[in-house]
Design a protein around this motif. Structure first.
Motif, PDB file in Angstrom:
ATOM      1  N   ALA A 242       4.676   5.482  24.514  1.00 23.42           N
ATOM      2  CA  ALA A 242       5.632   6.178  24.138  1.00 23.42           C
ATOM      3  C   ALA A 242       7.140   5.450  23.631  1.00 23.42           C
ATOM      4  N   THR A 243       7.651   5.820  22.826  1.00 24.28           N
ATOM      5  CA  THR A 243       8.739   5.253  22.015  1.00 24.28           C
ATOM      6  C   THR A 243      10.143   5.440  22.936  1.00 24.28           C
ATOM      7  N   CYS A 244      10.965   4.275  23.143  1.00 23.83           N
ATOM      8  CA  CYS A 244      12.257   4.564  23.744  1.00 23.83           C
ATOM      9  C   CYS A 244      13.134   5.137  23.094  1.00 23.83           C
ATOM     10  N   PRO A 245      14.000   6.058  23.538  1.00 27.10           N
ATOM     11  CA  PRO A 245      14.923   6.954  22.912  1.00 27.10           C
ATOM     12  C   PRO A 245      16.302   5.903  22.497  1.00 27.10           C
ATOM     13  N   ALA A 246      16.922   6.511  21.450  1.00 24.14           N
ATOM     14  CA  ALA A 246      18.129   5.838  21.267  1.00 24.14           C
ATOM     15  C   ALA A 246      19.034   5.073  22.231  1.00 24.14           C
ATOM     16  N   ASN A 247      19.714   4.157  22.189  1.00 25.57           N
ATOM     17  CA  ASN A 247      20.666   3.490  23.118  1.00 25.57           C
ATOM     18  C   ASN A 247      19.714   3.104  24.384  1.00 25.57           C
ATOM     19  N   THR A 248      18.553   2.910  24.054  1.00 26.67           N
ATOM     20  CA  THR A 248      17.568   2.123  25.416  1.00 26.67           C
ATOM     21  C   THR A 248      16.779   1.191  24.507  1.00 26.67           C
ATOM     22  N   TYR A 249      16.174   0.266  25.402  1.00 22.99           N
ATOM     23  CA  TYR A 249      15.371  -0.663  24.859  1.00 22.99           C
ATOM     24  C   TYR A 249      14.309  -0.864  25.795  1.00 22.99           C
ATOM     25  N   GLN A 262      27.520  -0.119  27.620  1.00 23.26           N
ATOM     26  CA  GLN A 262      28.395   0.909  27.103  1.00 23.26           C
ATOM     27  C   GLN A 262      28.871   0.347  25.601  1.00 23.26           C
ATOM     28  N   ASP A 263      29.075  -1.162  25.519  1.00 27.15           N
ATOM     29  CA  ASP A 263      29.616  -1.540  24.312  1.00 27.15           C
ATOM     30  C   ASP A 263      28.236  -2.107  23.314  1.00 27.15           C
ATOM     31  N   GLN A 264      27.303  -1.570  23.636  1.00 27.31           N
ATOM     32  CA  GLN A 264      26.094  -1.967  22.755  1.00 27.31           C
ATOM     33  C   GLN A 264      25.297  -0.528  22.322  1.00 27.31           C
ATOM     34  N   TYR A 265      24.555  -0.653  21.483  1.00 25.37           N
ATOM     35  CA  TYR A 265      23.666   0.684  21.034  1.00 25.37           C
ATOM     36  C   TYR A 265      22.254  -0.092  20.698  1.00 25.37           C
ATOM     37  N   ALA A 266      21.462   0.972  20.529  1.00 23.77           N
ATOM     38  CA  ALA A 266      20.047   0.443  20.301  1.00 23.77           C
ATOM     39  C   ALA A 266      19.546   1.771  19.432  1.00 23.77           C
ATOM     40  N   SER A 270      13.690   0.340  19.880  1.00 26.28           N
ATOM     41  CA  SER A 270      14.484  -1.015  19.635  1.00 26.28           C
ATOM     42  C   SER A 270      14.009  -1.865  20.885  1.00 26.28           C
ATOM     43  N   GLY A 271      13.675  -3.157  20.550  1.00 26.40           N
ATOM     44  CA  GLY A 271      13.448  -4.088  21.729  1.00 26.40           C
ATOM     45  C   GLY A 271      14.538  -4.734  22.068  1.00 26.40           C
ATOM     46  N   ILE A 272      15.814  -4.487  21.542  1.00 25.64           N
ATOM     47  CA  ILE A 272      17.098  -5.400  21.963  1.00 25.64           C
ATOM     48  C   ILE A 272      18.079  -4.253  21.737  1.00 25.64           C
ATOM     49  N   CYS A 273      19.351  -4.575  22.484  1.00 26.30           N
ATOM     50  CA  CYS A 273      20.514  -3.838  22.035  1.00 26.30           C
ATOM     51  C   CYS A 273      21.432  -4.753  21.422  1.00 26.30           C
ATOM     52  N   LYS A 274      22.179  -3.966  20.505  1.00 25.96           N
ATOM     53  CA  LYS A 274      23.226  -4.660  19.599  1.00 25.96           C
ATOM     54  C   LYS A 274      24.553  -4.416  20.231  1.00 25.96           C
ATOM     55  N   PRO A 275      25.742  -5.006  19.805  1.00 27.66           N
ATOM     56  CA  PRO A 275      27.119  -4.894  19.989  1.00 27.66           C
ATOM     57  C   PRO A 275      27.383  -3.759  19.028  1.00 27.66           C
ATOM     58  N   ARG A 276      28.505  -2.824  19.464  1.00 26.29           N
ATOM     59  CA  ARG A 276      28.851  -1.692  18.731  1.00 26.29           C
ATOM     60  C   ARG A 276      29.892  -2.301  17.851  1.00 26.29           C
ATOM     61  N   PRO A 277      29.962  -1.883  16.633  1.00 29.62           N
ATOM     62  CA  PRO A 277      30.939  -2.367  15.573  1.00 29.62           C
ATOM     63  C   PRO A 277      32.332  -1.630  15.792  1.00 29.62           C
ATOM     64  N   ALA A 278      33.286  -1.753  15.041  1.00 29.51           N
ATOM     65  CA  ALA A 278      34.460  -1.111  15.256  1.00 29.51           C
ATOM     66  C   ALA A 278      34.421  -0.086  14.402  1.00 29.51           C
ATOM     67  N   CYS A 279      34.874   1.530  14.604  1.00 27.08           N
ATOM     68  CA  CYS A 279      34.661   2.446  13.872  1.00 27.08           C
ATOM     69  C   CYS A 279      35.552   2.570  12.617  1.00 27.08           C
ATOM     70  N   LYS A 307      25.635   8.020  16.570  1.00 26.65           N
ATOM     71  CA  LYS A 307      27.055   7.016  16.731  1.00 26.65           C
ATOM     72  C   LYS A 307      26.840   5.800  17.176  1.00 26.65           C
ATOM     73  N   ILE A 308      27.269   4.905  16.201  1.00 29.91           N
ATOM     74  CA  ILE A 308      26.975   3.260  16.772  1.00 29.91           C
ATOM     75  C   ILE A 308      28.008   2.594  16.801  1.00 29.91           C
ATOM     76  N   CYS A 309      29.399   3.310  16.550  1.00 26.66           N
ATOM     77  CA  CYS A 309      30.723   2.466  16.517  1.00 26.66           C
ATOM     78  C   CYS A 309      31.427   2.727  17.650  1.00 26.66           C
ATOM     79  N   ASN A 310      32.203   1.761  17.918  1.00 26.44           N
ATOM     80  CA  ASN A 310      33.022   1.809  19.232  1.00 26.44           C
ATOM     81  C   ASN A 310      34.609   2.304  18.985  1.00 26.44           C
ATOM     82  N   GLU A 311      35.100   3.222  19.256  1.00 27.27           N
ATOM     83  CA  GLU A 311      36.066   3.755  19.108  1.00 27.27           C
ATOM     84  C   GLU A 311      37.592   2.990  19.829  1.00 27.27           C
ATOM     85  N   THR A 312      36.998   2.294  21.017  1.00 23.59           N
ATOM     86  CA  THR A 312      37.932   1.655  21.673  1.00 23.59           C
ATOM     87  C   THR A 312      38.192  -0.013  21.094  1.00 23.59           C
TER      88      THR A 312
END
Length: 957
Positions: A242-249, A262-266, A270-279, A307-312
């Motif tokens: 089964a495929t892993c859902p979004a924001n999981t790896y 919290q500050d990453q997304y996938a 995906s096999g890895i998580c990436k840092p969330r860029p600024a919105c 949503k992959i960006c980080n508002e904070t």
């Protein structure tokens, strides 16, 4: 004794009884001691179920552990980081005779989740060989969006028998990945996927994509496969991961998916998580809610999903506040506002400007169609969706959003996504007042106003076709384009679906970069739609046969006067413009040497022509032998890789109604298309795919209407310069002018063609057509095409003025009259040379003899007469001298003559004349006469002079 890790078990080949042996095979060479003895193996037909593998030690099936999977009797390929073991890919030339073409790098390329084909003119082959112990099935998914590339799948078995050529074609994809499945026979099977691109005009071609290839029917699998990164199997005995859902790896062989910080997304899978860029402002979009009972709509802002960006993060923008109320835009034409502030279509026979519905006045009819220029909600017959080229399970599938004055593209999951907007209609029907004009083939037209704003290599595609598979790219725009309008003529009732596709870039990126690039459509107007609505009413002619005052078409050759229902006849030899039947401007005068057809819908030529040249008789032409459909190829051309291709032209020169039109086809895909007209062109590539000698692609019409036939080098804005085809002949070329009604981005006035017919009596072929030497593709600007047709049938018909007669000499009483052609010969057909004439005559020898004889006789007679009169003159001289001597010596007195005549017998006195020899000068003087005063001629005689001298001498004495 060897350890179990030093060897592994394999089965021998099956014997004729279907039996085999299990043997131990050392993992290292030359280690053949201490191995277990061979034992009886399982039957060759033995297999394990899905999620199980065959344990070679116990020769029994066991379930796969968690984090692994097995197809049992099959193999699967869903990871394309590299080419899996057993697959082979290579490129070959589709022109076998052009072996110099370098196709070494034209192969299928792994792209992670799928493998992509080549996009050049080489043939790219992907193959896989498999041995099946029992009949099986091969299943795979493919994405095939471009009709400019040929895609086939076929299988070769033990007997080298291939799939039938008719079954090899893959259907083009509509808007998503397509699934294909075919049965495999027991034994060895080699699977082939082959693609060849045929876009030799430089247009970008979208590759064919393959993924999730699975094959069943293998005897067994002796191991389970680990789940790839981004997937997992939680339970033992799994047949799939089964495929892993979004924001999981997950990592390789995972049993669970792990949540990202919290500050990453996938992304999903995906096999890895990436840092969330600024919105940024490109991470959200806006839309409008449906109008409420107060006629208000709310402006809503939404984050792009996922949503992959980080508002904070510092520097991030916040999502604007939603809920601002705005006045709803008016309803679209043909709709009215209900009490609930929603828009509903007007009933049949009514029209509306977007507020209330009214009945059309008597003598008018509603103009049915669809017009969208206000975008508060998406129309029910329009859909938008995202076509992702990489695997994704995101729920977000809205590609175009409404924005009041326009509809625009939202950011997709990736910049390579195709954002699609479709419009579907049930069909077309002309109004009653235009029903008889349907023979022109223009059922409807769609006009839309659009704009693109891009920072990358974006493209907007407009496609038209039917609902199933056939959606051909009609036009495309690259990069940023200012607000503009485009119109497409619909000529077939099967064209019931339209699509706008926007792609920000074709280059794969690891993250969204061009989400701010957008396409906007401001309005769409489609005419003569079945079930459409009316925004206005049109005056029409009224029937006098019933009391309903129903609208009827104007009679053929008539147009409707503006603002009335009165029909007026067009001027002589003119036809009716189908798209504008109202007003005198609807009448179009036929060009020179053409006549309108019976339906008053077009101008035709009967292939005959009369040309009057100054100071020469009228020349008559008959081009009927050239009227049939004629095809010819341009010279060989080559792409950058060396692929040979031709430009193929089909021409129908002239003819009355019922003539066969020139036809050009596209046979690259299963959904072959065809265009018809007077002149059309397609690209021909020699090839051996599908056992065909050529492949035809990219057909288009150059001329679908005849403008005129003349010897002038310009007509109706179309020019055919003489320098394109220099000629030394004094006979002018006859030029046929054609025009196409289809407008393209490059040809705002549509394409056109000129065909020069040049008289060449020695050319017997009917297809001797050439292109300009300095415009090898037939056109110098891409819009106006020029052809030269040399033929003996392009010469004027022969008449009496084209030959002369030659009359021979009279030989032996026979004279011949022969007729020969004037040189250089500039005619063909018509009157033939008259037969040679033979007449009786009198020969020249007879008249020569007669003349000589007559001349001799006349000369002899003249000599005789001259001698006679000379003699008579001498006698007269003598007589006169005698009279002078007898005059008595008195000067100027003569004796009375008894007679002036010479009497008979006087000839005896001739001997008394002075016959002394004289000089020539003296003789001349003697013949000269001096007339005396008495009117007589005096002739000096020597004798008398002598007597006078004697008398004078006697007197002196």
């Amino acid at each position: 004794m060897s350890l179990q890790s030093d060897y592994h078990f394999e089965y021998t080949e099956c014997d004729v009884l279907g039996s085999r042996w299990r043997v131990a095979v050392p993992n290292k060479a030359n280690a053949c001691t201490g191995l277990p003895d061979p034992v009886k193996g399982t039957q060759c037909t033995f297999s394990c179920s899905e999620g199980e593998f065959l344990d070679m030690q116990s020769q029994e099936c066991q379930k796969c552990a968690a984090g692994t999977y097995s197809l049992g009797t099959g193999v699967a390929f869903d990871v394309w980081d590299s080419l899996p073991t057993g697959f082979i890919t290579y490129g070959v030339s589709s022109n076998n005779e052009d072996s110099h073409i370098n196709c070494y790098n034209s192969t299928w390329t792994p792209k992670g989740d799928y493998v992509a084909s080549n996009t050049d003119e080489c043939s790219s082959v992907l193959s896989y060989a498999v041995s099946l112990k029992k009949p099986g099935i091969v299943t795979y998914e493919y994405f095939y969006p471009d009709t400019n590339i040929y895609f086939e799948f076929f299988i070769q078995n033990d007997q080298c028998q291939s799939t039938e050529s008719e079954s090899r074609w893959m259907k083009t994809s509509e808007d998503k990945w397509s699934k294909y499945q075919v049965e495999l026979k027991k034994g060895n099977n080699v699977l082939y996927w082959r693609t060849t691109a045929y876009s030799v005009l430089g247009d970008a071609v979208k590759p064919v994509l393959l993924r999730d290839i699975s094959i069943s029917g293998v005897a067994y699998t002796s191991e389970c496969f680990h789940c790839k990164p981004g997937t997992h199997s939680a339970k033992p005995g799994s047949a799939r991961c089964a495929t892993c859902p979004a924001n999981t790896y997950s990592t390789k062989g995972a049993t669970v998916c792990h949540q990202c910080e919290q500050d990453q997304y996938a992304e999903a899978g995906s096999g890895i998580c990436k840092p969330r860029p600024a919105c940024t402002n490109s991470d959200y979009f806006y839309t409008h809610t449906p109008c409420d009972s107060e006629g208000k709509t709310q402006l809503m802002y939404k984050w792009i999903e996922p949503k992959i960006c980080n508002e904070t993060t510092e520097g991030s923008v916040m999502l604007p506040a939603s809920g601002e109320k705005q006045t709803c835009p008016p309803c679209n034409p043909g709709f009215f506002v209900t009490n609930s502030s929603t828009c509903e279509p007007c009933s049949s026979g009514l029209y509306s400007n977007g507020t209330a519905c009214d009945e059309c006045p008597v003598g008018t009819e509603p103009v049915l169609g669809l017009e969208y220029k206000w975008w508060n909600t998406m129309p029910s017959n329009m859909k938008s969706f995202i076509l992702r080229q990489r695997f994704s399970d995101y729920d977000h599938n809205t590609a175009w959003e409404v924005a009041g004055d326009y509809v625009y593209t939202t950011p997709g999951d990736e910049d390579t996504d195709l954002l699609m907007l479709t419009l579907s209609v049930p069909g077309y029907r002309l109004p009653e007042s235009l029903a008889k004009d349907s023979e022109r083939g223009e059922l409807s037209q769609i006009t839309f106003v659009f704009e693109t704003v891009c920072t990358a290599d974006c493209r907007l595609y407009f496609q038209a076709g039917n609902n199933l598979w056939n959606k051909n790219v009609v036009e495309q725009w690259k990069g940023s384009n200012s607000k503009q309008s485009y119109t497409y003529l619909v000529q077939s009732n099967s064209t019931v679906s339209f699509r706008w596709s926007f792609q920000r870039t074709e280059t794969f990126l690891t993250e969204r970069k061009y989400s701010g690039d957008i396409a906007k459509i401001y309005s769409i107007h489609l005419t003569n739609v079945i079930g459409g609505v009316a925004s206005q009413c049109r005056h029409c002619a009224l029937s006098t046969d019933n009391t309903d005052s129903a609208c009827v078409p104007c009679p053929p050759g008539h147009y409707m006067v503006n603002g009335t229902g009165q029909c007026m006849r067009c001027s002589q030899n003119s036809y009716i413009r189908a798209e504008q039947p109202v007003g005198e401007a609807a009448c179009i005068q036929c060009g020179p040497n053409t006549e309108r057809n019976e339906a008053y819908s077009a101008c035709l030529s009967d292939c005959t022509l009369g040309v009057q040249m100054r100071g020469q008789p009228l020349l008559h032409y008959d081009f009927s032998p050239l009227a049939n459909v004629t095809g010819f190829n341009s010279g060989s051309r080559f792409t950058n890789k060396g692929l040979k291709y031709f430009q193929h032209f089909n021409v129908t020169l002239c003819g009355k109604e019922g003539r066969l039109p020139a036809t050009c086809v596209e046979n690259v895909t299963d959904s072959a298309t065809m265009v018809k007209g007077y002149v059309c062109q397609s690209t021909i590539v020699p090839s051996e795919i599908r056992s065909q000698s050529v492949v035809s692609s990219q057909p288009f019409v150059i001329g679908d209407s005849l403008i005129g036939v003349t010897t002038d080098t310009a007509l109706s804005g179309i020019s055919s310069p003489q320098w394109l085809f220099p000629s030394e002949s004094s006979l002018p070329d006859v030029i046929f002018y054609y025009k196409s009604s289809k407008v393209t981005q490059a040809c705002k006035q549509g394409r056109s063609a000129t065909i020069r017919l040049r008289c060449e009596p020695t050319v017997t072929a009917k297809d001797h057509i050439t292109l300009p030497s300095n415009c090898s593709e037939g056109t110098c600007d891409g819009c106006v095409f020029h052809l030269l047709w040399q033929s003996q049938h392009a010469c004027p018909l022969c008449t009496k003025n084209h030959y002369r007669e030659i009359v021979s000499a009279c030989l032996q009483g026979i004279q011949k009259t022969t007729y020969v052609w004037q040189q250089p010969l500039q005619c063909f057909g018509g009157e033939s040379l008259p037969a040679q004439k033979v007449n009786a005559c009198v020969s020249l020898d007879f008249w020569l003899k007669f003349g000589v004889t007559t001349g001799i006789i006349a000369a002899l007679l003249l000599i005789s007469v001259s001698c006679y009169f000379w003699k008579k003159t001498r006698k007269l001289q003598y007589k006169y001298s005698k009279l002078v001597m007898t005059s008595g010596g008195k000067e100027c007195e003569l004796p009375t003559a008894d007679s002036c005549a010479i009497m008979e017998g006087e000839d005896a006195e001739d001997d008394l004349m002075d016959l002394t020899k004289k000089s020539f000068f003296t003789k001349m003087k003697s013949f000269s006469r001096e007339r005396s005063s008495d009117g007589f001629d005096s002739v000096p005689l020597k004798s008398s002079s002598r007597f006078q001298r004697e008398d004078s001498d006697s007197d002196d004495s």
